[in-house]
Design an enzyme around this catalytic site. Structure first.
Site, PDB file in Angstrom:
ATOM      1  N   GLN A  16       0.856  -1.197   0.000  1.00  0.00           N
ATOM      2  CA  GLN A  16       0.000   0.000   0.000  1.00  0.00           C
ATOM      3  C   GLN A  16       0.889   1.243   0.000  1.00  0.00           C
ATOM      4  OE1 GLN A  16      -3.427  -0.660   3.043  1.00  0.00           O
ATOM      5  NE2 GLN A  16      -1.824  -2.100   3.600  1.00  0.00           N
ATOM      6  N   ASN A  17       2.201   1.038   0.164  1.00  0.00           N
ATOM      7  CA  ASN A  17       3.116   2.178   0.278  1.00  0.00           C
ATOM      8  C   ASN A  17       3.437   2.748  -1.093  1.00  0.00           C
ATOM      9  OD1 ASN A  17       3.067   1.462   2.917  1.00  0.00           O
ATOM     10  ND2 ASN A  17       5.132   0.605   2.976  1.00  0.00           N
ATOM     11  N   VAL A  18       3.626   4.048  -1.101  1.00  0.00           N
ATOM     12  CA  VAL A  18       3.912   4.736  -2.361  1.00  0.00           C
ATOM     13  C   VAL A  18       5.380   5.172  -2.418  1.00  0.00           C
ATOM     14  CG1 VAL A  18       1.514   5.537  -2.606  1.00  0.00           C
ATOM     15  CG2 VAL A  18       3.179   6.993  -1.417  1.00  0.00           C
ATOM     16  N   ASP A  19       6.160   4.773  -1.390  1.00  0.00           N
ATOM     17  CA  ASP A  19       7.508   5.349  -1.227  1.00  0.00           C
ATOM     18  C   ASP A  19       8.603   4.723  -2.093  1.00  0.00           C
ATOM     19  OD1 ASP A  19       8.172   2.931   0.184  1.00  0.00           O
ATOM     20  OD2 ASP A  19       7.541   3.827   2.079  1.00  0.00           O
TER      21      ASP A  19
ATOM     22  N   HIS B  97      -1.616   1.325  -4.227  1.00  0.00           N
ATOM     23  CA  HIS B  97      -2.017   2.720  -3.977  1.00  0.00           C
ATOM     24  C   HIS B  97      -1.155   3.706  -4.768  1.00  0.00           C
ATOM     25  CE1 HIS B  97      -4.183   1.672   0.075  1.00  0.00           C
ATOM     26  NE2 HIS B  97      -4.854   1.300  -0.990  1.00  0.00           N
TER      27      HIS B  97
ATOM     28  N   CYS C 218       0.149  20.060 -17.364  1.00  0.00           N
ATOM     29  CA  CYS C 218       0.490  19.011 -18.334  1.00  0.00           C
ATOM     30  C   CYS C 218       1.146  19.628 -19.572  1.00  0.00           C
ATOM     31  CB  CYS C 218      -0.781  18.261 -18.725  1.00  0.00           C
ATOM     32  SG  CYS C 218      -0.489  16.984 -19.949  1.00  0.00           S
TER      33      CYS C 218
ATOM     34  N   SER D  99      -2.274  -1.172   9.440  1.00  0.00           N
ATOM     35  CA  SER D  99      -3.432  -1.218  10.338  1.00  0.00           C
ATOM     36  C   SER D  99      -4.569  -1.982   9.664  1.00  0.00           C
ATOM     37  CB  SER D  99      -3.877   0.198  10.705  1.00  0.00           C
ATOM     38  OG  SER D  99      -4.285   0.893   9.547  1.00  0.00           O
TER      39      SER D  99
HETATM   40  C1  BJW Z   1       4.500  -0.884  12.709  1.00  0.00           C
HETATM   41  C2  BJW Z   1       5.713  -0.202  12.824  1.00  0.00           C
HETATM   42  C3  BJW Z   1       6.890  -0.975  12.835  1.00  0.00           C
HETATM   43  C4  BJW Z   1       4.117   1.248  12.792  1.00  0.00           C
HETATM   44  N1  BJW Z   1       6.806  -2.302  12.742  1.00  0.00           N
HETATM   45  N2  BJW Z   1       4.451  -2.201  12.657  1.00  0.00           N
HETATM   46  C5  BJW Z   1     -15.424  -0.903   2.695  1.00  0.00           C
HETATM   47  C6  BJW Z   1     -15.780  -0.550   3.968  1.00  0.00           C
HETATM   48  C7  BJW Z   1     -15.607   0.763   4.430  1.00  0.00           C
HETATM   49  C8  BJW Z   1     -15.046   1.746   3.610  1.00  0.00           C
HETATM   50  C9  BJW Z   1     -14.682   1.391   2.334  1.00  0.00           C
HETATM   51  C10 BJW Z   1     -14.875   0.097   1.900  1.00  0.00           C
HETATM   52  N3  BJW Z   1     -14.412   0.033   0.618  1.00  0.00           N
HETATM   53  C11 BJW Z   1     -13.931   1.248   0.266  1.00  0.00           C
HETATM   54  C12 BJW Z   1     -14.089   2.111   1.293  1.00  0.00           C
HETATM   55  C13 BJW Z   1     -13.676   3.538   1.284  1.00  0.00           C
HETATM   56  C14 BJW Z   1     -12.196   3.744   1.494  1.00  0.00           C
HETATM   57  C15 BJW Z   1     -11.816   3.139   2.833  1.00  0.00           C
HETATM   58  O1  BJW Z   1     -11.269   2.070   2.941  1.00  0.00           O
HETATM   59  N4  BJW Z   1     -12.050   3.850   3.923  1.00  0.00           N
HETATM   60  C16 BJW Z   1     -11.664   3.355   5.243  1.00  0.00           C
HETATM   61  C17 BJW Z   1     -10.786   4.386   5.923  1.00  0.00           C
HETATM   62  C18 BJW Z   1     -12.863   2.944   6.026  1.00  0.00           C
HETATM   63  N5  BJW Z   1     -11.413   3.163   0.413  1.00  0.00           N
HETATM   64  C19 BJW Z   1     -11.189   3.795  -0.738  1.00  0.00           C
HETATM   65  O2  BJW Z   1     -11.699   4.875  -0.954  1.00  0.00           O
HETATM   66  C20 BJW Z   1     -10.349   3.082  -1.780  1.00  0.00           C
HETATM   67  N6  BJW Z   1     -11.000   3.130  -3.040  1.00  0.00           N
HETATM   68  C21 BJW Z   1     -12.074   2.397  -3.291  1.00  0.00           C
HETATM   69  O3  BJW Z   1     -12.513   1.570  -2.534  1.00  0.00           O
HETATM   70  O4  BJW Z   1     -12.606   2.661  -4.522  1.00  0.00           O
HETATM   71  C22 BJW Z   1     -13.847   2.043  -4.901  1.00  0.00           C
HETATM   72  C23 BJW Z   1     -14.207   2.602  -6.255  1.00  0.00           C
HETATM   73  C24 BJW Z   1     -14.485   1.716  -7.276  1.00  0.00           C
HETATM   74  C25 BJW Z   1     -14.843   2.229  -8.536  1.00  0.00           C
HETATM   75  C26 BJW Z   1     -14.895   3.605  -8.740  1.00  0.00           C
HETATM   76  C27 BJW Z   1     -14.613   4.485  -7.717  1.00  0.00           C
HETATM   77  C28 BJW Z   1     -14.248   3.969  -6.461  1.00  0.00           C
HETATM   78  C29 BJW Z   1      -9.017   3.827  -2.000  1.00  0.00           C
HETATM   79  C30 BJW Z   1      -8.159   3.838  -0.799  1.00  0.00           C
HETATM   80  C31 BJW Z   1      -6.910   4.684  -1.064  1.00  0.00           C
HETATM   81  C32 BJW Z   1      -6.088   4.885   0.192  1.00  0.00           C
HETATM   82  N7  BJW Z   1      -5.138   5.891  -0.060  1.00  0.00           N
HETATM   83  C33 BJW Z   1      -4.141   6.200   0.975  1.00  0.00           C
HETATM   84  C34 BJW Z   1      -3.312   7.404   0.470  1.00  0.00           C
HETATM   85  C35 BJW Z   1      -2.381   6.911  -0.644  1.00  0.00           C
HETATM   86  C36 BJW Z   1      -1.548   8.000  -1.221  1.00  0.00           C
HETATM   87  C37 BJW Z   1      -0.578   8.586  -0.233  1.00  0.00           C
HETATM   88  O5  BJW Z   1       0.292   7.884   0.324  1.00  0.00           O
HETATM   89  O6  BJW Z   1      -0.680   9.777  -0.028  1.00  0.00           O
HETATM   90  O7  BJW Z   1      -3.283   5.071   1.199  1.00  0.00           O
HETATM   91  S1  BJW Z   1      -4.825   6.485   2.600  1.00  0.00           S
HETATM   92  C38 BJW Z   1      -3.530   5.724   3.495  1.00  0.00           C
HETATM   93  O8  BJW Z   1      -3.999   4.535   4.189  1.00  0.00           O
HETATM   94  C39 BJW Z   1      -2.535   5.219   2.426  1.00  0.00           C
HETATM   95  C40 BJW Z   1      -2.147   3.878   2.973  1.00  0.00           C
HETATM   96  O9  BJW Z   1      -1.635   3.073   1.931  1.00  0.00           O
HETATM   97  C41 BJW Z   1      -3.435   3.369   3.568  1.00  0.00           C
HETATM   98  C42 BJW Z   1      -3.240   2.265   4.561  1.00  0.00           C
HETATM   99  O10 BJW Z   1      -2.554   2.697   5.683  1.00  0.00           O
HETATM  100  P1  BJW Z   1      -1.462   1.753   6.373  1.00  0.00           P
HETATM  101  O11 BJW Z   1      -0.367   1.488   5.436  1.00  0.00           O
HETATM  102  O12 BJW Z   1      -2.120   0.580   6.976  1.00  0.00           O
HETATM  103  O13 BJW Z   1      -0.872   2.725   7.497  1.00  0.00           O
HETATM  104  P2  BJW Z   1      -1.439   3.018   8.975  1.00  0.00           P
HETATM  105  O14 BJW Z   1      -0.811   4.275   9.426  1.00  0.00           O
HETATM  106  O15 BJW Z   1      -2.916   2.938   9.028  1.00  0.00           O
HETATM  107  O16 BJW Z   1      -0.923   1.794   9.829  1.00  0.00           O
HETATM  108  C43 BJW Z   1       0.451   1.595  10.106  1.00  0.00           C
HETATM  109  C44 BJW Z   1       0.552   0.354  10.973  1.00  0.00           C
HETATM  110  O17 BJW Z   1       1.905   0.042  11.156  1.00  0.00           O
HETATM  111  C45 BJW Z   1      -0.069   0.525  12.366  1.00  0.00           C
HETATM  112  O18 BJW Z   1      -0.909  -0.589  12.618  1.00  0.00           O
HETATM  113  C46 BJW Z   1       1.148   0.526  13.310  1.00  0.00           C
HETATM  114  O19 BJW Z   1       0.863  -0.109  14.554  1.00  0.00           O
HETATM  115  C47 BJW Z   1       2.141  -0.282  12.519  1.00  0.00           C
HETATM  116  N8  BJW Z   1       3.549   0.049  12.753  1.00  0.00           N
HETATM  117  N9  BJW Z   1       5.480   1.134  12.938  1.00  0.00           N
HETATM  118  C48 BJW Z   1       5.599  -2.891  12.733  1.00  0.00           C
HETATM  119  N10 BJW Z   1       8.142  -0.391  12.937  1.00  0.00           N
END
Ligand code: BJW
Length: 238
Positions: free
Chosen positions: A100-103, A118, A146, A188
């Site tokens: 999910q990382n973009v880095d 992502h 663009c 998470s």
């Molecule tokens: C460590 C550690 C160490 C720390 N060692 N552990 C179903 C149910 C409810 C909602 C939805 C659903 N389906 C879709 C949705 C809506 C939405 C969504 O999910 N919302 C939720 C918040 C509820 N999803 C979307 O909108 C997605 N699109 C979609 O579903 O489209 C449908 C569609 C179809 C057709 C047409 C139109 C639409 C898109 C989601 C995009 C997410 N984008 C982001 C930003 C990306 C760009 C950027 O980087 O700027 O992605 S949001 C952000 O969250 C980013 C991440 O990839 C993503 C996940 O986060 P991640 O990686 O889990 O990070 P954290 O911070 O949450 O967790 C870190 C963890 O690490 C923690 O647990 C720490 O404890 C742990 N940790 N240090 C081990 N050293």
């Protein structure tokens, strides 16, 4: 048997492995996660920065946030967690890394089979036409336009409410449905559809191994849940 030993056994027996990573694996490289006390969403609301609506409302603010993150990422190095995943890839028959990382730190560590569901922070693309450019050095001080059609350029990442890149996502689902072990590291797993991959793996009969410094919503449902840092536990796992 300790959870770590159990996870090691599961992985040692597997030839088809899928891995789902999140921001936590890059935390030890100095890149902030999204959620939690030190996360990016502590200071910023996702709807102000990571949605198409936010970009339409204030593209300058959104670009400033991405340029700040690009600078942090450019200064970061892959850590022991990223490198351990390369070692897994080299040991098994099939290893699909879904991040999910973009880095881009998995690429820099040496992983080859990466599905960036992502997007990629180093990609800049046009909102209107097909123009896109991958560049780790360019610096924008104002909203770029663009060169082909004059529309606004945007970061090549997936924002809330946007679909994931179709082919990449389909491949990711296929790999998870076909794996023997799904390793879930540093996420998470609150964001869908990525979080749904964990249920998909379990339903298909795969073992699921979670590594996270904290409990998540999935910790009770997975086969083995390990509490600790990716940079410590992933090398121990391989
Ligand atoms: C460590 C550690 C160490 C720390 N060692 N552990 C179903 C149910 C409810 C909602 C939805 C659903 N389906 C879709 C949705 C809506 C939405 C969504 O999910 N919302 C939720 C918040 C509820 N999803 C979307 O909108 C997605 N699109 C979609 O579903 O489209 C449908 C569609 C179809 C057709 C047409 C139109 C639409 C898109 C989601 C995009 C997410 N984008 C982001 C930003 C990306 C760009 C950027 O980087 O700027 O992605 S949001 C952000 O969250 C980013 C991440 O990839 C993503 C996940 O986060 P991640 O990686 O889990 O990070 P954290 O911070 O949450 O967790 C870190 C963890 O690490 C923690 O647990 C720490 O404890 C742990 N940790 N240090 C081990 N050293």
């Amino acid at each position: 048997m300790s959870p770590l030993t159990r996870a090691r056994h599961l992985l040692a027996r597997a030839q088809r492995v899928a891995i789902l990573t999140g921001a936590g694996i890059s935390a030890e490289s100095g890149i902030p996660t999204f959620r939690g006390p030190n996360g990016l969403w502590r200071d910023y609301r996702p709807e102000d920065l990571a949605t198409p609506e936010a970009f339409a409302r204030d593209p300058q603010l959104v670009w400033e946030w991405y340029m700040w993150r690009r600078a942090l990422i450019a200064a970061a190095e892959p850590n022991a967690g990223h490198l351990a995943l390369v070692a897994i890839e080299q040991r098994v028959t099939t290893c699909t890394l879904i991040t999910q990382n973009v880095d881009g730190l998995h690429d820099r560590a040496g992983s080859t089979h990466i599905h960036k569901i992502h997007g990629d922070i180093w990609l800049t693309r046009c909102q209107e036409c097909g123009y896109q450019r991958h560049d780790r050095t360019v610096v924008f001080t104002e909203v770029p336009l663009c060169p082909d059609c004059g529309a606004r350029l945007r970061p090549g990442v997936v924002w809330f409410g946007e679909p994931l890149p179709r082919l990449v996502w389909e491949d990711a689902q296929r790999a998870v449905a076909d794996c023997q072990v799904l390793l879930i590291a540093g996420t998470s797993a609150q964001v869908f559809p990525a979080a749904g991959l964990i249920g998909l793996a379990s339903d298909a009969g795969a073992a699921t191994v979670e590594i996270n410094r904290e409990d998540t919503f999935h910790s009770v449902g997975v086969t083995v849940s390990l509490r600790g840092l990716c940079g410590d536990l992933l090398p121990k796992l391989v």
